[in-house]
Scaffold this active site. Structure first.
Site, short mmCIF file in Angstrom:
data_model
loop_
_atom_site.label_atom_id
_atom_site.label_comp_id
_atom_site.label_asym_id
_atom_site.label_seq_id
_atom_site.Cartn_x
_atom_site.Cartn_y
_atom_site.Cartn_z
N ASN A 132 81.05 100.63 60.04
CA ASN A 132 79.90 101.19 59.32
C ASN A 132 79.61 102.62 59.77
O ASN A 132 78.49 102.92 60.20
CB ASN A 132 78.65 100.33 59.55
CG ASN A 132 78.84 98.91 59.05
OD1 ASN A 132 78.71 98.63 57.86
ND2 ASN A 132 79.15 98.01 59.96
N PRO A 133 80.60 103.50 59.69
CA PRO A 133 80.42 104.85 60.25
C PRO A 133 79.39 105.70 59.52
O PRO A 133 78.94 106.70 60.06
CB PRO A 133 81.82 105.47 60.11
CG PRO A 133 82.44 104.73 58.97
CD PRO A 133 81.92 103.33 59.06
N LYS A 134 79.02 105.30 58.31
CA LYS A 134 78.07 106.10 57.54
C LYS A 134 76.78 105.35 57.24
O LYS A 134 76.08 105.65 56.28
CB LYS A 134 78.73 106.56 56.23
CG LYS A 134 79.92 107.47 56.50
CD LYS A 134 80.49 108.07 55.26
CE LYS A 134 81.70 108.93 55.63
NZ LYS A 134 82.34 109.55 54.46
N ASN A 135 76.48 104.39 58.09
CA ASN A 135 75.27 103.61 57.90
C ASN A 135 74.08 104.34 58.52
O ASN A 135 74.03 104.56 59.73
CB ASN A 135 75.47 102.23 58.55
CG ASN A 135 74.24 101.38 58.45
OD1 ASN A 135 73.20 101.70 59.03
ND2 ASN A 135 74.34 100.29 57.73
N ASP A 177 86.59 110.74 60.98
CA ASP A 177 86.24 111.45 59.74
C ASP A 177 85.60 112.77 60.15
O ASP A 177 84.44 112.80 60.54
CB ASP A 177 85.27 110.61 58.90
CG ASP A 177 84.80 111.34 57.64
OD1 ASP A 177 84.08 110.71 56.84
OD2 ASP A 177 85.13 112.52 57.46
#
Lengths: 361, 238
Positions: A132-135, A177
């Site tokens: 969940n790197p963009k949570n 990313d």
């Protein structure tokens, strides 16, 4: 962990399983025991979801999800900030990592229990961030826990290690990313909150070696140079930008950066070119550099765009010669629209009109 | 007289409670959190999207008592990047989504951004076009930015004049999928969000064929729906 341009940073290497999430697919009931079947939860009356009398488009939740949420609602209503409540929030968050109520209640439990927040950051949060790197909630949770942890420490070295943990975490995410906006925003917060400026320019350098077009890295550089205790000179930063431009003249990022360093009020904190005369002299030098670049790289539009912005800046700051400056500006628009940047021809027509309006005033 | 009610007229909404809650969510610097902070020393999850949400809520309710416009304007200007677009928060990289939120909030508040800011923003937005629009410098183009950027340009008074409409339409058309709908890029799955924003973007930019319902850029709804809202505010009579 260093990343290089050709090395694909693997998730497994960056996120070793030091903490096992009870990685359950909600459809499998092999290990998971429903809360309603756990004797230690017998004292809690589950609270069903209030969908009113005639829900439109009801969701067919799996049984395990309903059970978990029924007990979560009960615990929140009781405001029970206990170990079992803390464990329950793990299940809720894993089921829906965007459940901000669950994250907030988890924090309330952690604070009430006096839990080890470092272990929280290295354990549950780290493990969850893998997938969940963009949570948004995960990143906010890290920030809240790190702030609270840091505030509880008297020792400067201990606080520095909190900073170090967050910077390392950001680094890992950026390796996965390079333009993860959350990671960059978190890094900005950490650097500013902990005053951890010293490694930042080197960090940006490393990333720009990997990808000189990484606009997030350029933006971070702008933030660092305009905020760090000892700002560099405008000249130094312009040299840095033009070195990158030399590698890839059509790369918009360093051009945008150079324009910001040269003309933006945000860069006024930078050293050198302090007086209007010194600043104007610097602008002249850059204008000449742009002219040279425009000649050497005929396909490069950006050099002319910066000359255009400089011409308009001069029209305001050297008002006595504004007509001449506006003439130059119009000339650049024409070349851009007709030759160097036909893709944005409509914009250059618009810009010409705007300059004519200003010229007329 | 008679009052013709076409659907809900929002009369059952507890406006007072909502506006009081909004006021609790706004910080001194004008920004908005998503939820009330868990304790005094904490701050809720915050970024410019929530300021936009709060502005839309206030606009729909026609009640700005929970929203300090001056402070919000300060925050908008503080979120302006050296690049010319707006970021999610001060010093964050300029992004089309946050740029939309900033400009739309100002529009809903009926406040003008300074001319220099407007012009730099128009320049930044126009430069986001390759064929479609990208969300940030040196990032990949995505159909949803047709709306975020297109609507921003419309609100800034530049609209379709500063972009290449044909090229944009071509990009969106190439992102249509055989099963229907529009995807973010070519050769990937369509979804409701990208389908909606592609259409809304096409409408806001204009010249779509077949013609589309005109869209209100700051609310991201059709003018027809926006007029309905206006009627509610004016309690239209027949």
């Amino acid at each position: 962990v260093r990343g290089t341009f050709n090395q694909i940073a693997s998730v497994e290497l960056l996120f070793p399983p030091s903490f096992e999430l009870r990685d359950r697919c909600l459809m499998s009931v092999e290990e998971h025991v429903l809360y309603r079947d756990r004797p230690e939860w017998a004292d809690v009356k589950p609270v069903p979801q209030d969908d009113a009398t005639a829900p439109v488009c009801p969701i067919l939740y799996p049984e395990e999800f309903v059970d978990t949420m029924n007990y979560f609602r009960a615990i929140v209503r009781l405001d029970e900030r206990s170990e079992r409540a803390l464990e329950l929030t793990e299940d809720v968050i894993e089921a829906n990592p965007a459940n901000y109520t669950a994250w907030q209640f988890r924090r309330l439990c952690l604070y009430a229990l006096g839990s080890n927040l470092a272990a929280e950051l290295d354990g549950f949060v780290f493990a969850l961030s893998r997938d969940n790197p963009k949570n948004y909630q995960m990143w906010h949770h890290r920030r809240a826990c790190a702030e609270r942890l840091s505030a509880s420490l008297d020792d400067a070295d201990e606080r520095a290690s909190v900073a170090e943990r967050e910077l390392k975490f950001c680094h890992k995410q950026v390796l996965l990313d390079a333009k993860n906006l959350h990671a960059w925003a978190h890094r900005q917060w950490a650097v500013q909150h902990f005053g951890a400026w010293s490694g930042e320019l080197a960090f940006v350098d490393e990333l720009l070696v990997d990808d000189v077009r990484n606009n997030s890295a350029w933006n971070h550089r702008f933030f660092v140079v305009t905020h760090q205790p000892e700002p560099p000179t405008r000249r130094a930063e312009l040299d840095y930008a033009f070195a990158a431009i030399g590698k890839a003249p059509n790369n918009e990022s360093p051009w945008s950066y150079a324009r910001g360093i040269l003309l933006s009020r945000k860069a006024s904190r930078l050293a050198g070119a302090a007086t209007p005369a010194e600043h104007a002299a610097l602008v002249d030098t850059v204008d000449a550099d742009c002219a040279g670049m425009a000649e050497r790289a005929p396909a490069c539009a950006h050099a002319l765009v910066l000359r255009l912005d400089i011409a308009e800046w001069r029209a305001t700051n050297d008002a006595a010669n504004s007509a001449a400056h506006y003439e130059k500006a119009l000339e650049y628009c024409k070349i851009l629209g007709e030759q160097r940047d036909q893709l944005h021809a409509n914009y250059w027509t618009y810009r010409q009109r705007k300059i004519q309006e200003k010229k007329g005033e | 007289y008679q009052r013709r009610v076409r659907g809900d007229d929002l009369s059952r909404v507890n406006k007072k409670a909502i506006c009081e809650h909004l006021a609790q969510l706004q910080e001194e610097d004008g920004s908005f959190s998503a939820v009330v902070a868990e304790h005094a020393a904490a701050c809720g999850e915050r970024d410019i999207r929530f300021m936009y949400c709060a502005a839309v809520i206030s606009f729909i309710l026609d009640d700005w008592s929970g929203f300090d416009k001056d402070k919000a304007m300060n925050h908008i200007l503080a979120s302006l990047s050296y690049e010319g677009g707006f970021g999610q928060a001060p010093h964050i990289e300029a992004h089309s989504g946050s740029t939309f939120c900033a400009v739309a909030t100002a529009t809903l508040m009926d406040r003008q951004l300074p001319e220099e800011v407007r012009e730099k923003c128009i320049q930044w937005c126009a430069a986001r076009q390759g064929s479609g629009f990208q969300g940030r410098v040196n990032k990949i183009e995505d159909t949803c930015y047709s709306f975020w950027t297109g609507a921003t340009l419309a609100m800034l008074g530049a609209g379709s004049t500063v972009i290449d409409c044909e090229r944009l339409s071509g990009f969106v058309a190439a992102c249509q999928q055989d099963m229907g709908g529009v995807s973010k890029w070519r050769d990937t799955h369509p979804d409701v969000l990208h389908s909606y924003l592609s259409l809304a973007g096409a409408s806001v930019i204009g010249g779509a064929s077949p013609p589309l319902q005109p869209v209100c850029p700051q609310l991201a709804i059709t003018l027809r729906a926006a007029k309905r809202l206006n009627d509610i505010h004016n309690k239209e009579l027949i």
